[in-house]
Design a protein around this motif. Structure first.
Motif, PDB file in Angstrom:
ATOM      1  N   VAL A  79       0.855  -1.184   0.000  1.00 39.30           N
ATOM      2  CA  VAL A  79       0.000   0.000   0.000  1.00 39.30           C
ATOM      3  C   VAL A  79       0.894   1.238   0.000  1.00 39.30           C
ATOM      4  CG1 VAL A  79      -1.789   1.244   1.266  1.00 39.30           C
ATOM      5  CG2 VAL A  79      -1.732  -1.271   1.326  1.00 39.30           C
ATOM      6  N   LYS A  80       0.721   2.100  -1.007  1.00 38.71           N
ATOM      7  CA  LYS A  80       1.475   3.360  -1.080  1.00 38.71           C
ATOM      8  C   LYS A  80       0.873   4.328  -0.080  1.00 38.71           C
ATOM      9  CE  LYS A  80       3.916   6.519  -3.821  1.00 38.71           C
ATOM     10  NZ  LYS A  80       4.832   6.870  -2.768  1.00 38.71           N
ATOM     11  N   LEU A  81       1.729   4.859   0.770  1.00 28.72           N
ATOM     12  CA  LEU A  81       1.281   5.791   1.807  1.00 28.72           C
ATOM     13  C   LEU A  81       1.242   7.211   1.260  1.00 28.72           C
ATOM     14  CD1 LEU A  81       3.366   4.340   4.774  1.00 28.72           C
ATOM     15  CD2 LEU A  81       0.987   3.852   4.172  1.00 28.72           C
ATOM     16  N   PRO A  82       0.482   8.074   1.922  1.00 28.33           N
ATOM     17  CA  PRO A  82       0.470   9.479   1.501  1.00 28.33           C
ATOM     18  C   PRO A  82       1.885  10.062   1.518  1.00 28.33           C
ATOM     19  CG  PRO A  82      -1.261   9.062   3.107  1.00 28.33           C
ATOM     20  CD  PRO A  82      -0.407   7.823   3.052  1.00 28.33           C
ATOM     21  N   GLU A  83       2.128  11.012   0.635  1.00 30.47           N
ATOM     22  CA  GLU A  83       3.445  11.642   0.513  1.00 30.47           C
ATOM     23  C   GLU A  83       3.961  12.094   1.869  1.00 30.47           C
ATOM     24  OE1 GLU A  83       6.722  12.350  -1.576  1.00 30.47           O
ATOM     25  OE2 GLU A  83       4.875  11.675  -2.545  1.00 30.47           O
ATOM     26  N   GLY A  84       5.195  11.721   2.183  1.00 30.18           N
ATOM     27  CA  GLY A  84       5.830  12.135   3.429  1.00 30.18           C
ATOM     28  C   GLY A  84       5.522  11.266   4.631  1.00 30.18           C
ATOM     29  N   LYS A  85       4.582  10.350   4.506  1.00 28.05           N
ATOM     30  CA  LYS A  85       4.224   9.468   5.631  1.00 28.05           C
ATOM     31  C   LYS A  85       5.249   8.338   5.701  1.00 28.05           C
ATOM     32  CE  LYS A  85       1.073   8.458   8.783  1.00 28.05           C
ATOM     33  NZ  LYS A  85       0.734   9.310   9.886  1.00 28.05           N
ATOM     34  N   LYS A  86       5.859   8.161   6.847  1.00 29.55           N
ATOM     35  CA  LYS A  86       6.864   7.112   7.057  1.00 29.55           C
ATOM     36  C   LYS A  86       6.177   5.795   7.400  1.00 29.55           C
ATOM     37  CE  LYS A  86      10.548   9.728   6.716  1.00 29.55           C
ATOM     38  NZ  LYS A  86      11.447   9.583   5.603  1.00 29.55           N
TER      39      LYS A  86
END
Length: 130
Positions: A79-86
């Motif tokens: 699952v690709k996380l929102p931009e900047g989310k670690k």
């Protein structure tokens, strides 16, 4: 005397290597059982079960707006996380809020950061609840 000890050692090593080299007979029998018609049918049933779980996970994540990869030929969904989310932050957040264990993408190397891996290796009811 040294030559006699050497021969005894070599014979002992040969016996031990023969007796303990490789899988036991019962494990080999189990492996062979997987290859007969009944065993292959059972394997295919398990594969289908876990791929259906993967599809449920994939569809659920897509339905809430995530980009999802995998889950088609393997029981893992990335699952690709929102931009900047670690990935470790998201892992902790999901675990604390829902008690659902995911796998941080960072554990797969630098290219995995920004993703979570979900595993379909769980009972169906647990997958649906998650």
């Amino acid at each position: 005397e040294h030559q006699t000890l050497s021969k005894v050692r070599d014979d002992f090593n040969r016996v031990m290597s023969t007796a303990f080299n490789g899988a036991s007979n019962i494990v080999q029998g189990g492996g062979l059982a997987c290859l007969d018609d009944e065993g292959l049918a059972e394997i295919n049933t398990l594969i289908d079960y876990y791929l259906e779980n993967a599809n449920l996970l994939k569809e659920a994540m897509e339905s809430i707006g995530y980009d999802v990869f995998g889950g088609t030929d393997a029981p893992y969904v990335f699952v690709k996380l929102p931009e900047g989310k670690k990935s470790w932050d998201m892992f902790s957040e999901i675990l604390e809020k829902t008690q659902v264990v995911t796998i941080p993408g960072a554990g797969f190397g630098p290219g995995g950061e920004g993703y979570l891996r979900l595993s379909a290796f769980a009972p169906r009811d647990v997958v649906i609840e998650a």
